[in-house]
Design an enzyme around this catalytic site. Sequence first.
Site, PDB file in Angstrom:
ATOM      1  N   THR A 286      -4.763  -0.594   7.023  1.00 29.68           N
ATOM      2  CA  THR A 286      -6.080  -1.056   7.471  1.00 29.68           C
ATOM      3  C   THR A 286      -6.031  -1.261   8.983  1.00 29.68           C
ATOM      4  O   THR A 286      -5.231  -2.056   9.480  1.00 29.68           O
ATOM      5  CB  THR A 286      -6.436  -2.384   6.780  1.00 29.68           C
ATOM      6  OG1 THR A 286      -6.396  -2.160   5.383  1.00 29.68           O
ATOM      7  CG2 THR A 286      -7.824  -2.862   7.180  1.00 29.68           C
TER       8      THR A 286
ATOM      9  N   CYS B  31      -5.083  -9.530   2.892  1.00 31.98           N
ATOM     10  CA  CYS B  31      -6.139  -8.638   3.403  1.00 31.98           C
ATOM     11  C   CYS B  31      -7.369  -9.377   3.924  1.00 31.98           C
ATOM     12  O   CYS B  31      -7.680  -9.278   5.114  1.00 31.98           O
ATOM     13  CB  CYS B  31      -6.552  -7.653   2.318  1.00 31.98           C
ATOM     14  SG  CYS B  31      -5.161  -6.690   1.718  1.00 31.98           S
TER      15      CYS B  31
ATOM     16  N   PHE C   6     -17.304 -10.186  -7.652  1.00 31.73           N
ATOM     17  CA  PHE C   6     -17.014 -10.989  -6.455  1.00 31.73           C
ATOM     18  C   PHE C   6     -18.016 -12.110  -6.245  1.00 31.73           C
ATOM     19  O   PHE C   6     -18.369 -12.455  -5.130  1.00 31.73           O
ATOM     20  CB  PHE C   6     -16.850 -10.099  -5.209  1.00 31.73           C
ATOM     21  CG  PHE C   6     -15.458  -9.546  -5.141  1.00 31.73           C
ATOM     22  CD1 PHE C   6     -15.058  -8.584  -6.049  1.00 31.73           C
ATOM     23  CD2 PHE C   6     -14.537 -10.041  -4.244  1.00 31.73           C
ATOM     24  CE1 PHE C   6     -13.754  -8.111  -6.062  1.00 31.73           C
ATOM     25  CE2 PHE C   6     -13.226  -9.581  -4.250  1.00 31.73           C
ATOM     26  CZ  PHE C   6     -12.840  -8.610  -5.154  1.00 31.73           C
ATOM     27  N   LEU C   7     -18.472 -12.656  -7.361  1.00 27.53           N
ATOM     28  CA  LEU C   7     -19.334 -13.829  -7.306  1.00 27.53           C
ATOM     29  C   LEU C   7     -18.659 -14.992  -8.013  1.00 27.53           C
ATOM     30  O   LEU C   7     -19.317 -15.882  -8.507  1.00 27.53           O
ATOM     31  CB  LEU C   7     -20.684 -13.532  -7.977  1.00 27.53           C
ATOM     32  CG  LEU C   7     -21.680 -12.664  -7.209  1.00 27.53           C
ATOM     33  CD1 LEU C   7     -22.977 -12.522  -7.993  1.00 27.53           C
ATOM     34  CD2 LEU C   7     -21.973 -13.217  -5.819  1.00 27.53           C
TER      35      LEU C   7
ATOM     36  N   VAL D   7       0.839  -1.207   0.000  1.00 21.06           N
ATOM     37  CA  VAL D   7       0.000   0.000   0.000  1.00 21.06           C
ATOM     38  C   VAL D   7       0.873   1.255   0.000  1.00 21.06           C
ATOM     39  O   VAL D   7       0.617   2.220  -0.737  1.00 21.06           O
ATOM     40  CB  VAL D   7      -0.953  -0.021   1.225  1.00 21.06           C
ATOM     41  CG1 VAL D   7      -1.663   1.310   1.392  1.00 21.06           C
ATOM     42  CG2 VAL D   7      -1.970  -1.142   1.066  1.00 21.06           C
TER      43      VAL D   7
ATOM     44  N   ASP E  56      11.165   3.791   4.611  1.00 21.01           N
ATOM     45  CA  ASP E  56      11.047   2.412   5.108  1.00 21.01           C
ATOM     46  C   ASP E  56      12.250   2.129   6.002  1.00 21.01           C
ATOM     47  O   ASP E  56      13.350   2.646   5.755  1.00 21.01           O
ATOM     48  CB  ASP E  56      10.997   1.413   3.945  1.00 21.01           C
ATOM     49  CG  ASP E  56      10.350   0.103   4.371  1.00 21.01           C
ATOM     50  OD1 ASP E  56       9.163  -0.104   4.057  1.00 21.01           O
ATOM     51  OD2 ASP E  56      11.024  -0.699   5.041  1.00 21.01           O
TER      52      ASP E  56
HETATM   53  C1  UGA Z   1      -8.697  -6.702  -1.454  1.00 23.16           C
HETATM   54  C2  UGA Z   1      -9.851  -5.743  -1.813  1.00 23.16           C
HETATM   55  O1  UGA Z   1     -10.485  -6.174  -3.021  1.00 23.16           O
HETATM   56  C3  UGA Z   1      -9.322  -4.321  -2.002  1.00 23.16           C
HETATM   57  O2  UGA Z   1     -10.419  -3.433  -2.243  1.00 23.16           O
HETATM   58  C4  UGA Z   1      -8.594  -3.904  -0.733  1.00 23.16           C
HETATM   59  O3  UGA Z   1      -8.024  -2.596  -0.871  1.00 23.16           O
HETATM   60  C5  UGA Z   1      -7.484  -4.881  -0.439  1.00 23.16           C
HETATM   61  O4  UGA Z   1      -8.037  -6.204  -0.292  1.00 23.16           O
HETATM   62  C6  UGA Z   1      -6.796  -4.440   0.836  1.00 23.16           C
HETATM   63  O5  UGA Z   1      -7.456  -4.409   1.877  1.00 23.16           O
HETATM   64  O6  UGA Z   1      -5.628  -3.990   0.770  1.00 23.16           O
HETATM   65  P1  UGA Z   1      -6.790  -8.002  -2.830  1.00 23.16           P
HETATM   66  O7  UGA Z   1      -6.620  -8.794  -1.567  1.00 23.16           O
HETATM   67  O8  UGA Z   1      -5.592  -7.427  -3.482  1.00 23.16           O
HETATM   68  O9  UGA Z   1      -7.811  -6.762  -2.556  1.00 23.16           O
HETATM   69  O10 UGA Z   1      -7.478  -8.951  -3.930  1.00 23.16           O
HETATM   70  P2  UGA Z   1      -8.960  -9.274  -4.411  1.00 23.16           P
HETATM   71  O11 UGA Z   1      -9.045  -9.040  -5.858  1.00 23.16           O
HETATM   72  O12 UGA Z   1      -9.963  -8.626  -3.571  1.00 23.16           O
HETATM   73  O13 UGA Z   1      -9.024 -10.864  -4.171  1.00 23.16           O
HETATM   74  C7  UGA Z   1      -8.956 -11.424  -2.860  1.00 23.16           C
HETATM   75  C8  UGA Z   1      -9.149 -12.923  -2.927  1.00 23.16           C
HETATM   76  O14 UGA Z   1     -10.504 -13.243  -3.254  1.00 23.16           O
HETATM   77  C9  UGA Z   1      -8.288 -13.634  -3.981  1.00 23.16           C
HETATM   78  O15 UGA Z   1      -7.800 -14.838  -3.439  1.00 23.16           O
HETATM   79  C10 UGA Z   1      -9.263 -13.907  -5.114  1.00 23.16           C
HETATM   80  O16 UGA Z   1      -8.892 -14.995  -5.904  1.00 23.16           O
HETATM   81  C11 UGA Z   1     -10.547 -14.176  -4.329  1.00 23.16           C
HETATM   82  N1  UGA Z   1     -11.784 -13.932  -5.096  1.00 23.16           N
HETATM   83  C12 UGA Z   1     -12.083 -12.700  -5.558  1.00 23.16           C
HETATM   84  C13 UGA Z   1     -12.670 -14.985  -5.311  1.00 23.16           C
HETATM   85  O17 UGA Z   1     -12.424 -16.135  -4.887  1.00 23.16           O
HETATM   86  N2  UGA Z   1     -13.835 -14.750  -5.991  1.00 23.16           N
HETATM   87  C14 UGA Z   1     -14.153 -13.509  -6.454  1.00 23.16           C
HETATM   88  O18 UGA Z   1     -15.237 -13.370  -7.069  1.00 23.16           O
HETATM   89  C15 UGA Z   1     -13.265 -12.469  -6.239  1.00 23.16           C
END
Ligand code: UGA
Length: 515
Positions: free
Chosen positions: A120, A279, A268-269, A11, A30
């Site tokens: 966070t 995160c 996210f489905l 971040v 850092d």
């Molecule tokens: C997540 C949030 O999406 C960001 O908005 C937030 O800023 C970030 O955490 C954080 O708090 O720093 P990130 O962890 O980089 O982002 O990745 P995502 O794209 O959200 O995916 C997270 C996990 O969920 C991955 O393992 C992904 O494969 C999984 N996922 C995502 C699913 O299994 N299904 C989905 O439909 C979407």
Amino acid sequence: MLITVIGSGYVGLVSAVCLAEMGHQVIAVDSDKEKIAALTRGEAPIYESLVPELLRRHGGKRLRFSSFPKAAVTASDVVFLAVGTPQGGNGEADLSQIEAVAKEIAPVLHRSTLIVEKSTVPVCTCEALRELLLHNGAQAGWFSVASNPEFLREGSAVTDFLHPDRIVIGADDEFSRFMLQEVYRPLASGAYYRREDAVPCPARNQGRVRLLVTSAKSAELIKHASNAFLATKISYINTVARLAEEVGANIDEVCAGMGSDPRIGSEFLRAGVGYGGSCFPKDVAAFEAVARRCGVDIPLLREVARVNEEQRIRFVEKVRRTLGTLRGRRIAALGLAFKEDTDDVRESPAIAIVCDLTRQGALVCAHDPAAISRAREALPNVPITYTQDPYEAARGCDALLILTAWRQFAGLDLQKLHSLMKAPLIFDGRNLFVPEEMAAAGFVYHSVGRPSLRAERPAMTPIGLPSAMGYTVARIAAAAEQAGVEAPARAASQSRVPNDYSPRTPQRATDRPHQ
Ligand code: UGA
């Protein structure tokens, strides 16, 4: 404006390069001197699209690097805190890095400075930070503390930062509100988007960005509640996928129907092996823990985490059940990163799955386009063979597992893959392929929440298939007809196998583990 960003992790570094891109003078700080030396040389310590370009563009000019927070803070108008907040005991966020930075910079806060919480953190951290700064020598009246949570995703972090859906300004006083509005003015006014050299915007950007001004506590809640909500959505759809699998429905069709209701939304489905990363797992636990500490029990979030854990276990169990045993079986694992377009393996479902497989005696050969060295570091004592090539991983395997949704995997040459595998058995934990197309290509294909399909003919159709993606069932059928063979799509749909497809007697639902 002169801005210091303390913490050059994911971040912090993305914020620093993007703030410089927006036109600010930035010092990225850092405590890791090697990281600062690498950044000064222009080397990006993270695998993230556009970060190297922005480092080249601004490094040594608007963007400088330092390991001395006090000197940087003394010179700055705004200080972003972006240090790590890992999971501590009882699921609570460990705020020790924030506390250490606060103690270090407090004595030098004697000109109007805004301290912004970017990491966070649990609700009420801003309040606690204010107190901590005062107790450690900061002059009352010379500083303010605000919250400005970040919503960037790994893999698209730079575009998420520069083209956000919203910017949340959690400010409890006029100075904080004014300063943060100034920081983001280039985005809020649209001036940045009119620049010819601006990072191109994804479709959703409207040419300017919405600033949402709230109290600091609301902003802190927005961040935790958003991540926990997205994780909930994933666990929910994974639960529906289990049901779809049981009854022979198709989760893709279910999601298309659900997602076209704007109150639900289609993002996210994606059903699969569950969420991972630095995160969601930590934030779901931390949100639940802080709520409990504040007297509010949220059992829903414990269930979200439980479903997520179970999803990986069920996936491995499905492989074991199909193969009869994992002991001595050669398994190809495609994907180690927690998601595509990153080398990050923290809390990766893929890592949990390959560990489970090896624990149960499987011989795992793994490939990932970017995450092999991170996986090696994370699993020093786990007997996995790594290959630089997905086809090498597949050579001679009893089953192939897709664990990360890399687009490179979607483009694999299926004919080549098929010819290399000992048995044409695929378990797709990310639903990358179309089941009918995989069956047409000669595979026994299992995915998540969709009917498992078994090819009628063991090998490829005479026409061959260059890749599954974009190769529609209709085209396959037409080509097969031309080649004088039975239309594979029809063959595939006739060979629908029960979801508990197994050479052995199917178990009753109640007998199955992890349900
Ligand atoms: C997540 C949030 O999406 C960001 O908005 C937030 O800023 C970030 O955490 C954080 O708090 O720093 P990130 O962890 O980089 O982002 O990745 P995502 O794209 O959200 O995916 C997270 C996990 O969920 C991955 O393992 C992904 O494969 C999984 N996922 C995502 C699913 O299994 N299904 C989905 O439909 C979407």
